[in-house]
Design a protein around this motif. Structure first.
Motif, PDB file in Angstrom:
ATOM      1  N   GLY A 174     -59.688 -94.345 -65.474  1.00 59.59           N
ATOM      2  CA  GLY A 174     -59.935 -95.079 -64.274  1.00 59.59           C
ATOM      3  C   GLY A 174     -59.553 -96.436 -65.210  1.00 59.59           C
ATOM      4  N   THR A 175     -58.854 -96.421 -65.848  1.00 63.56           N
ATOM      5  CA  THR A 175     -58.179 -98.220 -66.455  1.00 63.56           C
ATOM      6  C   THR A 175     -57.874 -98.210 -65.448  1.00 63.56           C
ATOM      7  OG1 THR A 175     -56.891 -96.802 -68.078  1.00 63.56           O
ATOM      8  CG2 THR A 175     -59.138 -97.929 -69.611  1.00 63.56           C
ATOM      9  N   GLU A 176     -57.189 -97.616 -64.710  1.00 62.91           N
ATOM     10  CA  GLU A 176     -55.769 -98.313 -64.240  1.00 62.91           C
ATOM     11  C   GLU A 176     -56.443 -98.046 -62.808  1.00 62.91           C
ATOM     12  OE1 GLU A 176     -52.535 -99.665 -64.830  1.00 62.91           O
ATOM     13  OE2 GLU A 176     -53.030 -99.362 -67.538  1.00 62.91           O
ATOM     14  N   ALA A 177     -55.923 -99.020 -61.889  1.00 63.92           N
ATOM     15  CA  ALA A 177     -56.339 -98.412 -60.132  1.00 63.92           C
ATOM     16  C   ALA A 177     -55.769 -96.550 -59.811  1.00 63.92           C
ATOM     17  CB  ALA A 177     -55.991 -99.750 -59.346  1.00 63.92           C
ATOM     18  N   SER A 178     -55.016 -96.596 -60.408  1.00 61.61           N
ATOM     19  CA  SER A 178     -53.573 -95.671 -59.986  1.00 61.61           C
ATOM     20  C   SER A 178     -52.729 -95.180 -60.964  1.00 61.61           C
ATOM     21  CB  SER A 178     -53.294 -95.341 -58.916  1.00 61.61           C
ATOM     22  OG  SER A 178     -52.346 -96.871 -58.559  1.00 61.61           O
ATOM     23  N   LEU A 179     -53.094 -93.972 -61.946  1.00 59.79           N
ATOM     24  CA  LEU A 179     -51.994 -93.317 -62.472  1.00 59.79           C
ATOM     25  C   LEU A 179     -51.278 -92.244 -62.576  1.00 59.79           C
ATOM     26  CD1 LEU A 179     -51.682 -93.872 -65.906  1.00 59.79           C
ATOM     27  CD2 LEU A 179     -54.319 -92.486 -66.397  1.00 59.79           C
ATOM     28  N   MET A 180     -50.434 -91.890 -63.032  1.00 57.71           N
ATOM     29  CA  MET A 180     -49.510 -91.328 -63.356  1.00 57.71           C
ATOM     30  C   MET A 180     -49.558 -90.522 -64.567  1.00 57.71           C
ATOM     31  SD  MET A 180     -45.862 -90.221 -61.276  1.00 57.71           S
ATOM     32  CE  MET A 180     -45.490 -88.741 -61.514  1.00 57.71           C
ATOM     33  N   LEU A 181     -49.671 -89.041 -64.928  1.00 54.06           N
ATOM     34  CA  LEU A 181     -49.604 -88.765 -66.329  1.00 54.06           C
ATOM     35  C   LEU A 181     -48.766 -87.825 -66.234  1.00 54.06           C
ATOM     36  CD1 LEU A 181     -53.553 -87.980 -66.689  1.00 54.06           C
ATOM     37  CD2 LEU A 181     -51.870 -89.037 -67.501  1.00 54.06           C
ATOM     38  N   GLN A 182     -48.308 -87.424 -67.186  1.00 54.23           N
ATOM     39  CA  GLN A 182     -46.935 -86.273 -66.838  1.00 54.23           C
ATOM     40  C   GLN A 182     -47.133 -85.608 -68.646  1.00 54.23           C
ATOM     41  OE1 GLN A 182     -43.437 -86.267 -64.963  1.00 54.23           O
ATOM     42  NE2 GLN A 182     -43.775 -87.801 -65.264  1.00 54.23           N
ATOM     43  N   PRO A 183     -48.445 -84.913 -68.745  1.00 49.27           N
ATOM     44  CA  PRO A 183     -48.226 -83.990 -69.754  1.00 49.27           C
ATOM     45  C   PRO A 183     -47.515 -82.718 -70.620  1.00 49.27           C
ATOM     46  CG  PRO A 183     -50.487 -83.624 -68.785  1.00 49.27           C
ATOM     47  CD  PRO A 183     -49.046 -84.376 -68.081  1.00 49.27           C
ATOM     48  N   ARG A 184     -46.860 -82.570 -71.301  1.00 48.71           N
ATOM     49  CA  ARG A 184     -45.741 -81.805 -71.358  1.00 48.71           C
ATOM     50  C   ARG A 184     -46.625 -80.271 -72.597  1.00 48.71           C
ATOM     51  NH1 ARG A 184     -40.566 -80.216 -69.465  1.00 48.71           N
ATOM     52  NH2 ARG A 184     -39.391 -78.613 -70.905  1.00 48.71           N
ATOM     53  N   ASN A 185     -46.380 -79.473 -72.335  1.00 47.29           N
ATOM     54  CA  ASN A 185     -46.940 -78.371 -72.997  1.00 47.29           C
ATOM     55  C   ASN A 185     -46.007 -77.332 -73.798  1.00 47.29           C
ATOM     56  OD1 ASN A 185     -49.291 -79.715 -72.950  1.00 47.29           O
ATOM     57  ND2 ASN A 185     -50.396 -78.415 -71.037  1.00 47.29           N
ATOM     58  N   THR A 205     -63.032 -90.857 -62.266  1.00 45.04           N
ATOM     59  CA  THR A 205     -63.304 -91.630 -61.538  1.00 45.04           C
ATOM     60  C   THR A 205     -62.450 -91.890 -60.154  1.00 45.04           C
ATOM     61  OG1 THR A 205     -61.132 -92.966 -61.849  1.00 45.04           O
ATOM     62  CG2 THR A 205     -62.832 -93.656 -63.183  1.00 45.04           C
ATOM     63  N   SER A 206     -63.110 -92.271 -59.610  1.00 46.97           N
ATOM     64  CA  SER A 206     -62.695 -92.018 -58.016  1.00 46.97           C
ATOM     65  C   SER A 206     -61.075 -92.631 -57.755  1.00 46.97           C
ATOM     66  CB  SER A 206     -63.776 -92.549 -56.897  1.00 46.97           C
ATOM     67  OG  SER A 206     -63.769 -94.304 -57.255  1.00 46.97           O
ATOM     68  N   ASN A 207     -60.918 -93.622 -59.082  1.00 48.26           N
ATOM     69  CA  ASN A 207     -59.212 -93.905 -58.809  1.00 48.26           C
ATOM     70  C   ASN A 207     -57.934 -92.762 -58.418  1.00 48.26           C
ATOM     71  OD1 ASN A 207     -60.235 -96.442 -59.183  1.00 48.26           O
ATOM     72  ND2 ASN A 207     -59.414 -96.561 -61.422  1.00 48.26           N
ATOM     73  N   GLU A 208     -57.584 -92.886 -57.950  1.00 49.76           N
ATOM     74  CA  GLU A 208     -55.773 -92.195 -57.519  1.00 49.76           C
ATOM     75  C   GLU A 208     -55.461 -91.508 -58.883  1.00 49.76           C
ATOM     76  OE1 GLU A 208     -53.631 -90.262 -53.903  1.00 49.76           O
ATOM     77  OE2 GLU A 208     -54.840 -92.560 -54.099  1.00 49.76           O
ATOM     78  N   VAL A 209     -55.638 -90.513 -59.613  1.00 52.56           N
ATOM     79  CA  VAL A 209     -55.047 -89.903 -60.407  1.00 52.56           C
ATOM     80  C   VAL A 209     -53.614 -88.351 -60.325  1.00 52.56           C
ATOM     81  CG1 VAL A 209     -54.172 -88.836 -62.993  1.00 52.56           C
ATOM     82  CG2 VAL A 209     -56.273 -90.119 -61.962  1.00 52.56           C
ATOM     83  N   LEU A 210     -52.582 -89.262 -60.349  1.00 54.91           N
ATOM     84  CA  LEU A 210     -51.562 -87.530 -60.280  1.00 54.91           C
ATOM     85  C   LEU A 210     -51.128 -87.352 -61.214  1.00 54.91           C
ATOM     86  CD1 LEU A 210     -48.979 -86.188 -58.262  1.00 54.91           C
ATOM     87  CD2 LEU A 210     -47.909 -88.661 -59.024  1.00 54.91           C
ATOM     88  N   THR A 211     -50.785 -86.045 -61.702  1.00 54.34           N
ATOM     89  CA  THR A 211     -50.892 -85.264 -63.101  1.00 54.34           C
ATOM     90  C   THR A 211     -49.662 -84.267 -62.636  1.00 54.34           C
ATOM     91  OG1 THR A 211     -53.199 -85.696 -63.538  1.00 54.34           O
ATOM     92  CG2 THR A 211     -51.504 -84.211 -64.984  1.00 54.34           C
ATOM     93  N   ASN A 212     -48.705 -84.963 -63.391  1.00 48.75           N
ATOM     94  CA  ASN A 212     -47.050 -83.426 -63.074  1.00 48.75           C
ATOM     95  C   ASN A 212     -46.965 -82.810 -64.239  1.00 48.75           C
ATOM     96  OD1 ASN A 212     -44.957 -82.007 -62.500  1.00 48.75           O
ATOM     97  ND2 ASN A 212     -43.210 -84.428 -62.591  1.00 48.75           N
ATOM     98  N   CYS A 213     -48.030 -82.053 -64.885  1.00 50.04           N
ATOM     99  CA  CYS A 213     -47.788 -81.160 -65.866  1.00 50.04           C
ATOM    100  C   CYS A 213     -46.481 -80.368 -65.620  1.00 50.04           C
ATOM    101  CB  CYS A 213     -49.156 -81.127 -66.334  1.00 50.04           C
ATOM    102  SG  CYS A 213     -49.464 -79.353 -67.927  1.00 50.04           S
ATOM    103  N   VAL A 214     -46.180 -79.786 -66.948  1.00 54.09           N
ATOM    104  CA  VAL A 214     -44.964 -78.258 -67.277  1.00 54.09           C
ATOM    105  C   VAL A 214     -45.409 -78.201 -68.799  1.00 54.09           C
ATOM    106  CG1 VAL A 214     -42.880 -77.850 -68.116  1.00 54.09           C
ATOM    107  CG2 VAL A 214     -43.595 -80.009 -66.000  1.00 54.09           C
ATOM    108  N   THR A 215     -46.264 -76.675 -68.665  1.00 57.08           N
ATOM    109  CA  THR A 215     -46.025 -75.846 -69.711  1.00 57.08           C
ATOM    110  C   THR A 215     -45.035 -75.046 -70.032  1.00 57.08           C
ATOM    111  OG1 THR A 215     -48.202 -76.166 -69.198  1.00 57.08           O
ATOM    112  CG2 THR A 215     -47.989 -74.657 -71.026  1.00 57.08           C
TER     113      THR A 215
END
Lengths: 438, 481
Positions: A174-185, A205-215
């Motif tokens: 939650g260092t950012e107000a809303s964060l998008m993550l894109q991990p790749r495994n 945190t209660s901040n917005e997070v969107l994860t778009n993950c590909v494995t």
């Protein structure tokens, strides 16, 4: 600026941080082109009929976190299966955390995608496997491919098995107000090798997070893969998980997905059976409340003969939650003697909850046994009465029945500590303490 | 002597469509193409009142803006809607005709089909409203029905004689804007059947219509409207055969059933349009919209046996609006050679204690593709709704495909839904068992297929069940060994 435009313009900034001469960058650029054309899927597309990404696209997500936030192990200990020793690959806001992780190169490689992409010694493997089974067409997968840089890299050579299970954990702080993550495994399990993996995405945190993950998982001949996804994220976290599995002869791949948390969760599980006599298993327990939404999309593509697939998904939906199950089985002409089974059972416990399910069979071979079953119903009133008449309070009685309902899926969890943990999560979710573990 | 597999295959491949003859009747056919003038001309030709013309024009304007649906799991060359003639009526058509006035050539044609009108009238106890190329030429048993107050007539006559009923109900279940083919049908339909059963009347006989496509290059757009008033009962049969034609013919019908409080409608179809030859050339495109509305305690039962058509696209549906209403769907879809079928049902549960049953049997052989596509929707006010669905597919040979696309949407916690689907083939051991007991392979297959489809065949009225059973055998003979 909407999310799509932002991602497109961020791609240039992203290029400054990666090696643009690496052959993988060609793949990234190709993928970006596809995403530019397709954009985010809309509800008009059949595969996204019941899940809308509209509200997420309105959020001004940060694509790159600005600073590294350190976490102490004791702060986040509870998110690990801390009763047993495991290898750990931990990311904080998308950046690898070396003090929380425990990686290895001793006989097996349990390390980072970034090192696999950058170090010459891995080049050959990356050439052979990277982006080979992941879709080059599906827009969110290609979006991830375009930004692929970091994630878990696991390579188990022939006849090897790591000494302990592997945990892949992604924290958002939650260092950012809303964060998008894109991990790749990328996970490669060679002939006769075996691996157990537990994956978790956790927002702190209660901040917005969107994860778009590909494995991407490659299971070679006679290999065994046991994969557990624990989805019990915070109320403002959304997850789009795209998993692609390529299986060869006699391999056995099992996936267990436990969805209890998060705002919006979409699981795309794709199995491609490129060998004979192999077995694919997908199981899931979904228990939802509030306004949660979980969408399970599975695909089993039977390409070669004499293979099996088993699917078993149980769902319990309360409050205003919505659930989706879409299970697709394709049996190619060549895939004679296929056995494909699919089961989806659902319980609605609230007036406002809803479930949409669509089991789908596409069969081109004649000598096959395929079946799917789907039910939607309630807890058995008679059973409930029986338990109550023996002095078990209604709430506990209901919880007991729901446990029993989900137990088929839990039975095949092979790590006992994980099973206990899941049981606790279920008890928590149902708001009861039975005083014993099933 | 028992056939060998090869011999059988050969015989079947060369077997031409049994009902593929062409009767030479002078037809009164419109120029090809479709525009507002053609729609007006059809309306004028039919002597329709102004409201009807306006209704058609409105539908046409909606249709113009629509696009052909592409979601179905079928592949075909799209029909050119400007290359079809939208009106073709046999000449010598007299509104005051009796059976004797019917063109002898036509009667001959029916005889070939095995439904000679005069004979059937007495023996079968079936009132037949025969549609040849869109215009109804003979109606039997009208008098007997009239005594009970039952109205059974071509829809073109109903528009003249009972405008209040037609105006009230036509398009109320399938609105003109519903889909591409329904809009097209609304604009250009030339005839069809109309049936009204008054309050509390139990229709004493099975009502039946018989459709054929005769004139080359004519599309058939018929419209059926069945209204069962409170507490009434009717069983309605619809059967189809079409002569052999090389170019694809379009069939886009609309059927609307209205079951008011406590009424029951049983609608059975045997569809055997020309399926195309063994190379997949020719055949009928069958794009049909069928829907029923059930009021309180009403029951609608759809039974269909689909063996014909090159491409079928058909989803008889029930809107269970009233409390305690019941919807049923029993279907056998058989595809052989290059046939494609995408068929199923929709059960929309709106009322409380509504129940629905879906039994669908798909049999695919040759190079055909057979899909079941269904929707079961339980809305939030439909307390205690109950659904049971079962879709079984039987595959014969390894070049065909069987697919299921069931959509299940539940928004009420008291809903109970069960869905089951299986896919299998005829087991070698089953055949062996029969062979062992002296039953030749061919008969054994017929036996097994019959057993597989029995649940649905049992739902058909007697006369139809026999015909359907025969159709199944004809469609499938020799497709496996």
């Amino acid at each position: 600026m909407d999310l799509k435009d932002k991602l497109i313009s961020s791609f240039m900034a992203f290029e400054n941080n990666v090696d643009v001469d690496h052959p993988v960058h060609e793949v990234r650029m190709e993928a970006m082109k596809n995403f530019e054309i397709k954009g985010f899927p809309s509800k008009k597309e059949e595969a996204w009929k019941y899940t809308s990404l509209n509200s997420l696209q309105k959020v001004d997500f940060s694509i790159f976190p600005k600073e590294l936030n350190a976490l102490e192990y004791k702060e986040v200990k509870k998110y690990f299966i801390n009763e047993i020793d495991t290898y750990k690959i931990v990311f904080i806001d998308g950046i690898f955390s070396s003090n929380l992780s425990e990686t290895t190169h001793d006989g097996v490689d349990i390390c980072l995608m970034s090192s696999a992409l950058n170090k010459p010694m891995y080049k050959q493997i990356i050439d052979v496997y990277f982006n080979k089974v992941a879709s080059k067409d599906e827009s969110l997968t290609t979006l991830n491919t375009a930004f692929s840089k970091e994630g878990a890299y696991i390579y188990i050579p022939k006849n090897k098995m790591p000494k302990k299970p592997i945990e892949i954990v992604h924290f958002a702080t939650g260092t950012e107000a809303s964060l998008m993550l894109q991990p790749r495994n990328l996970i490669i399990v060679e002939e006769n090798a075996e691996v157990q993996i537990i994956e978790r995405h956790q927002s702190l945190t209660s901040n917005e997070v969107l994860t778009n993950c590909v494995t991407e998982i490659f299971a070679a001949k006679s290999s065994i893969v046991d994969y557990y996804k624990v989805q019990n994220d915070a109320a403002n976290a959304s997850l789009i998980d795209n998993t692609y599995v390529d299986q060869k002869d006699k391999s056995d791949v099992k996936f267990h997905t436990f969805s209890f948390g998060g705002k919006l969760t979409r699981n795309n599980l794709n199995f491609y059976q490129n060998g004979e006599y192999l077995d694919s298993t997908m199981k899931g327990v979904t228990i939802l409340g509030d306004k949660q939404h979980v969408d399970h999309h599975t695909l089993v593509h039977h390409i070669e003969p004499n293979c099996e697939s088993h699917q078993d998904y149980k769902g319990i939906y309360g409050d205003s939650s919505t659930g989706v199950f879409n299970g697709k089985i394709i049996v190619e002409k060549l895939a004679q003697k296929t056995n494909a089974f699919q089961q989806n059972n659902n319980i609605l416990i609230s007036d406002k909850a809803s479930i949409n399910t669509k089991p789908q069979l596409e069969i081109f071979a004649d000598d096959v046994k395929c079946s799917h079953g789907c039910t939607i119903g309630q807890l058995d009133e008679d059973a409930l009465f029986y338990l109550q008449s023996r002095g078990i309070p209604k709430k506990e009685a209901r919880a007991l029945l729901m446990y029993a309902f989900a137990n088929n899926v839990l039975e095949s969890v092979r790590i006992p500590e994980l099973k206990t943990r899941i049981n606790k999560l279920i008890a928590n979710k149902l708001g009861v303490n039975l005083g014993f573990d099933l | 002597m028992a056939y060998t597999e090869e011999e059988l295959k050969k015989e079947l491949e060369t077997k031409e469509y049994e009902y593929g003859f062409y009767t030479d009747i002078e037809s009164d056919t419109f120029p090809i193409g479709l525009n507002e003038d053609i729609v007006r001309a059809i309306s004028k030709k039919k002597n329709e009142p102004e409201w009807m013309t306006d209704w058609r024009i409105e539908a046409y304007r909606v249709w113009e803006k629509m696009e052909e649906p592409e979601w179905a799991n079928v592949h075909y060359t799209k029909p050119d809607f400007q290359a079809i003639s939208y009106y073709s009526a046999p000449k010598k058509n007299d509104p005051n005709k009796s059976l004797d006035d019917v063109d002898p050539e036509l009667l001959e044609m029916y005889k070939k089909l095995g439904i000679s009108v005069d004979e059937q009238k007495k023996l079968q106890n079936v009132a037949v409203d025969i549609v040849v190329d869109s215009v109804s030429v003979a109606t039997t048993f009208k008098k007997t029905l009239g005594e009970k107050g039952i109205i059974f007539m071509p829809i073109s006559e109903a528009i003249q004689e009972h405008p209040e009923l037609v105006k009230k109900y036509m398009g109320s279940i399938v609105p003109t804007t519903d889909n591409f083919y329904a809009a097209l049908n609304s604009a250009v339909f030339t005839d069809g059947s109309f049936c009204y059963i008054p309050k509390g009347v139990r229709c004493p006989m099975e009502l039946s219509t018989y459709f054929r496509i005769n004139q080359a290059g004519t599309g058939q757009f018929e419209r059926t409207l069945v209204i069962a008033d409170e507490g009434s009962y009717v069983s309605y049969l619809e059967g189809c055969t079409a002569p052999s034609r090389d170019e694809n013919q379009l069939h886009a019908a609309v059927v609307e059933l209205i079951a008011l409080d406590d009424a029951e409608i049983k609608y059975s179809t045997v569809q055997n349009w020309f399926p195309g030859n063994k190379e997949g050339k020719g055949g009928v495109y069958n794009f049909v919209t069928k829907r029923a509305l059930c009021e309180k305690n009403a029951k609608v039962s759809w039974t269909q046996v689909e063996t014909g058509s090159a491409v079928t696209w058909k989803y008889p549906s029930c809107i269970l609006k009233g409390d305690n209403s019941i919807g049923e769907f029993y279907s056998i879809a058989v595809t052989n050679n290059y046939q494609q079928a995408d068929t199923g049902t929709k059960m929309i549960h709106l009322g409380k204690n509504t129940r629905s049953t879906i039994i669908s049997k798909g049999i695919s052989a040759g190079k055909s593709q057979n899909s079941y596509r269904g929707l079961v929707q339980i809305n939030s006010r439909a307390d205690n709704a109950r659904n049971f669905s079962q879709c079984d597919s039987l595959l014969m040979g390894n070049e065909c495909g069987a697919h299921t696309f069931p959509y299940i949407e539940a928004k009420n916690k008291t809903a109970q839904i069960e869905h089951e689907a299986t896919t299998s083939k005829i087991g070698e051991d089953q055949i062996f068992y029969c062979n062992q007991r002296g039953i030749p392979t061919e008969k054994a297959i017929a036996l097994i297929v019959n057993g597989f489809s029995k649940e649905v065949l049992n739902k058909l009225p007697m006369e139809f069940a026999v015909e359907a059973q025969k159709l199944l055998e004809i469609s499938l003979e020799g497709s496996v060994g």
